[in-house]
Design an enzyme around this catalytic site. Structure first.
Site, PDB file in Angstrom:
ATOM      1  N   LYS A 128       0.807  -1.167  -0.146  1.00  0.00           N
ATOM      2  CA  LYS A 128      -0.064   0.081  -0.023  1.00  0.00           C
ATOM      3  C   LYS A 128       1.123   1.668  -0.126  1.00  0.00           C
ATOM      4  O   LYS A 128       0.443   2.795  -0.424  1.00  0.00           O
ATOM      5  CB  LYS A 128      -0.922  -0.150   1.212  1.00  0.00           C
ATOM      6  CG  LYS A 128      -1.917  -0.886   1.253  1.00  0.00           C
ATOM      7  CD  LYS A 128      -3.414  -0.920   1.325  1.00  0.00           C
ATOM      8  CE  LYS A 128      -4.345  -2.161   1.630  1.00  0.00           C
ATOM      9  NZ  LYS A 128      -5.282  -1.167   3.069  1.00  0.00           N
TER      10      LYS A 128
ATOM     11  N   LYS B 151      -5.576 -10.868  -6.908  1.00  0.00           N
ATOM     12  CA  LYS B 151      -6.422 -10.660  -5.961  1.00  0.00           C
ATOM     13  C   LYS B 151      -7.358  -9.370  -6.083  1.00  0.00           C
ATOM     14  O   LYS B 151      -7.418  -8.991  -6.562  1.00  0.00           O
ATOM     15  CB  LYS B 151      -6.239 -10.548  -4.274  1.00  0.00           C
ATOM     16  CG  LYS B 151      -6.326  -8.934  -4.037  1.00  0.00           C
ATOM     17  CD  LYS B 151      -6.656  -9.665  -2.176  1.00  0.00           C
ATOM     18  CE  LYS B 151      -6.865  -7.958  -1.058  1.00  0.00           C
ATOM     19  NZ  LYS B 151      -7.383  -7.947   0.032  1.00  0.00           N
TER      20      LYS B 151
ATOM     21  N   LYS C 272     -10.248  -3.498  -3.555  1.00  0.00           N
ATOM     22  CA  LYS C 272     -11.231  -2.748  -3.401  1.00  0.00           C
ATOM     23  C   LYS C 272     -10.476  -1.616  -4.193  1.00  0.00           C
ATOM     24  O   LYS C 272     -10.768  -0.844  -4.581  1.00  0.00           O
ATOM     25  CB  LYS C 272     -11.444  -2.528  -2.542  1.00  0.00           C
ATOM     26  CG  LYS C 272     -12.783  -2.918  -1.392  1.00  0.00           C
ATOM     27  CD  LYS C 272     -13.509  -2.169   0.077  1.00  0.00           C
ATOM     28  CE  LYS C 272     -13.377  -3.483   0.740  1.00  0.00           C
ATOM     29  NZ  LYS C 272     -13.694  -3.357   2.078  1.00  0.00           N
TER      30      LYS C 272
HETATM   31  P1  ATP Z   1      -8.021  -3.218   0.435  1.00  0.00           P
HETATM   32  O1  ATP Z   1      -7.292  -3.829  -1.044  1.00  0.00           O
HETATM   33  O2  ATP Z   1      -7.983  -1.982   0.268  1.00  0.00           O
HETATM   34  O3  ATP Z   1      -7.523  -3.978   1.274  1.00  0.00           O
HETATM   35  P2  ATP Z   1      -9.669  -5.461   0.608  1.00  0.00           P
HETATM   36  O4  ATP Z   1     -11.072  -5.660  -0.788  1.00  0.00           O
HETATM   37  O5  ATP Z   1      -8.976  -6.520   0.788  1.00  0.00           O
HETATM   38  O6  ATP Z   1      -9.253  -4.081   1.060  1.00  0.00           O
HETATM   39  P3  ATP Z   1     -10.946  -6.015   3.439  1.00  0.00           P
HETATM   40  O7  ATP Z   1     -12.074  -4.719   4.341  1.00  0.00           O
HETATM   41  O8  ATP Z   1      -9.314  -5.275   3.788  1.00  0.00           O
HETATM   42  O9  ATP Z   1     -10.791  -5.335   2.003  1.00  0.00           O
HETATM   43  O10 ATP Z   1     -10.773  -7.213   3.406  1.00  0.00           O
HETATM   44  C1  ATP Z   1     -11.983  -7.853   4.201  1.00  0.00           C
HETATM   45  C2  ATP Z   1     -11.611  -9.418   4.210  1.00  0.00           C
HETATM   46  O11 ATP Z   1     -12.142  -9.625   3.198  1.00  0.00           O
HETATM   47  C3  ATP Z   1     -10.529  -9.713   5.345  1.00  0.00           C
HETATM   48  O12 ATP Z   1     -10.512 -10.932   5.898  1.00  0.00           O
HETATM   49  C4  ATP Z   1      -9.845  -9.964   3.675  1.00  0.00           C
HETATM   50  O13 ATP Z   1      -8.924 -11.306   4.023  1.00  0.00           O
HETATM   51  C5  ATP Z   1     -10.756 -10.643   2.386  1.00  0.00           C
HETATM   52  N1  ATP Z   1     -10.898 -10.331   1.498  1.00  0.00           N
HETATM   53  C6  ATP Z   1     -10.330  -9.798   0.424  1.00  0.00           C
HETATM   54  N2  ATP Z   1     -10.125  -9.920  -0.539  1.00  0.00           N
HETATM   55  C7  ATP Z   1     -10.083 -10.420  -1.522  1.00  0.00           C
HETATM   56  C8  ATP Z   1     -10.129 -11.699  -2.013  1.00  0.00           C
HETATM   57  N3  ATP Z   1      -9.922 -11.314  -3.297  1.00  0.00           N
HETATM   58  N4  ATP Z   1      -9.845 -13.063  -2.262  1.00  0.00           N
HETATM   59  C9  ATP Z   1     -10.584 -13.425  -0.553  1.00  0.00           C
HETATM   60  N5  ATP Z   1     -10.649 -12.878   0.779  1.00  0.00           N
HETATM   61  C10 ATP Z   1     -10.396 -11.263   0.527  1.00  0.00           C
END
Ligand code: ATP
Ligand code: LTN
Length: 337
Positions: A116, A199, A202
């Site tokens: 990040k 992955k 967001k």
């Molecule tokens: P960012 O990309 O900004 O870090 P994020 O999309 O990962 O955000 P979070 O709020 O950080 O969202 O994650 C919430 C939960 O969703 C966490 O447990 C994270 O591990 C899970 N998660 C996020 N993206 C994935 C993915 N692509 N596949 C599986 N689990 C995910």
């Protein structure tokens, strides 16, 4: 709620309007299942969201929206404790003790921070983003959680939590439960539809790479139909050679509660188009009632806020006790903390 059940704790950031399907399949789906078998604590981690710039009104809105979506996926306030992180001040208080126990080098090795911060540049990176994993450690240890259901990207933070719990326990005497990550192999990492090497995220995915659960179904269908797939025509689960199709098979299998092998068999001899068309339908059928339920919670903010206030009260009862023990163990003079 039976207290002899193992504890589970997890959190999700209110950083965007809608959860995406990676959040749901990687994490939140397990939260819903585990409220039946565990003493479950789930929270919207608004303090973590502040590690990146947030518009105040939007943050407030997204925090309610995250809670509404969690309820819409099936979390039941009678069966779990659902709350907002900033409503329980003990999180930041324990975080300080944990910061003082963490090596600078140890914190510098966190890969999510490295990703990040390199994306936004050192000048725009806050110290909060650096200490973010330590606040997460406090989140988990405050509740003496046995298990932490998250996606693969969070494994390193749970590992840090284990290390700090063990360090604290060996230095000051047994105080914290050492938690285990709960990461399901099949859905640990849902990939970006446009770039199945990264992955779904967001913050890092392009809009076309993400299936947002609150999206208009037509928009989601379009994204699924234009998902990058692999050369060849065979529908086979092979993450190494066919990452695009394998990702779609994982989403399909999990949403329909079927084994990937059965899905492969169903589409034997059919083209990628058929799989995509059906998956778009499956996602849309899943998401329609989810969207309606989310809206119902949002339409009644008083009920939502009072439910979160009750959750915070239940959470705080546990958090206060753990913090008092930790303060005492490190030698802080008893008083009004
Ligand atoms: P960012 O990309 O900004 O870090 P994020 O999309 O990962 O955000 P979070 O709020 O950080 O969202 O994650 C919430 C939960 O969703 C966490 O447990 C994270 O591990 C899970 N998660 C996020 N993206 C994935 C993915 N692509 N596949 C599986 N689990 C995910
Ligand atoms: N860092 C996590 C969110 C998070 C969390 C937690 C997850 C904050 N505190 C405690 C599990 C347990 C993320 O970015 N998804």
């Amino acid at each position: 709620m039976a207290n002899d059940r193992p504890r589970v704790l997890s959190g999700i950031q209110p950083t965007s309007g809608s959860f995406h399907i990676g959040n749901y399949l990687g994490a939140v789906r397990q939260w819903v299942a585990m409220q039946e078998t565990h003493d479950a604590f789930y929270m919207v981690v608004d303090l973590h969201a502040l590690t990146l710039p947030q518009d105040p009104a939007q943050l407030r809105g997204n925090t309610r929206l995250a809670a509404a979506q969690l309820l819409a996926t099936g979390l039941d306030p009678e069966r779990c404790t659902l709350f907002v992180q900033s409503h329980v001040p003990e999180h930041t208080q324990l975080s300080w003790l944990m910061e003082c126990l963490t090596g600078f080098g140890e914190a510098s090795r966190m890969t999510q921070f490295k990703d990040k911060s390199s994306r936004q540049g050192a000048d725009r990176t806050s110290v909060g983003l650096f200490t973010y994993p330590i606040l997460q450690v406090a989140d988990i240890l405050l509740y003496q959680a046995n298990r932490v259901p998250v996606g693969e990207d969070q494994r390193q933070h749970v590992e840090l939590t284990r290390n700090l719990a063990e360090r604290f326990n060996s230095r000051y005497g047994r105080t914290f439960t050492v938690p285990e990550p709960h990461i399901l192999r099949e859905t640990a990492k849902i990939f970006d539809l446009q770039d199945p090497a990264i992955k779904m995220s967001k913050s890092a995915s392009s809009p076309k790479g993400i299936i947002d659960l609150l999206d208009d179904p037509k928009a989601s269908a379009k994204k699924i139909k234009s998902a990058v797939t692999d050369t060849g025509t065979e529908i086979r689960f092979d993450p190494e050679n066919k990452p695009g199709i394998s990702n779609l098979l994982t989403i399909y299998g999990t949403l329909t509660d079927s084994a990937v092998a059965d899905v492969e068999q169903k589409y034997e001899g059919k083209g990628y188009g058929a799989l995509k068309t059906d998956l778009a339908e499956i996602v849309s059928e899943w998401a329609a009632p989810f969207r309606t339920r989310t809206q119902e919670y949002l339409d009644d903010p008083e009920t939502l806020d009072s439910l979160l206030a009750k959750g915070a009260e239940k959470a705080r009862a546990v958090a206060v006790e753990t913090l008092a023990q930790a303060y005492d163990k490190v030698g802080l003079l008893p008083g009004k903390h």
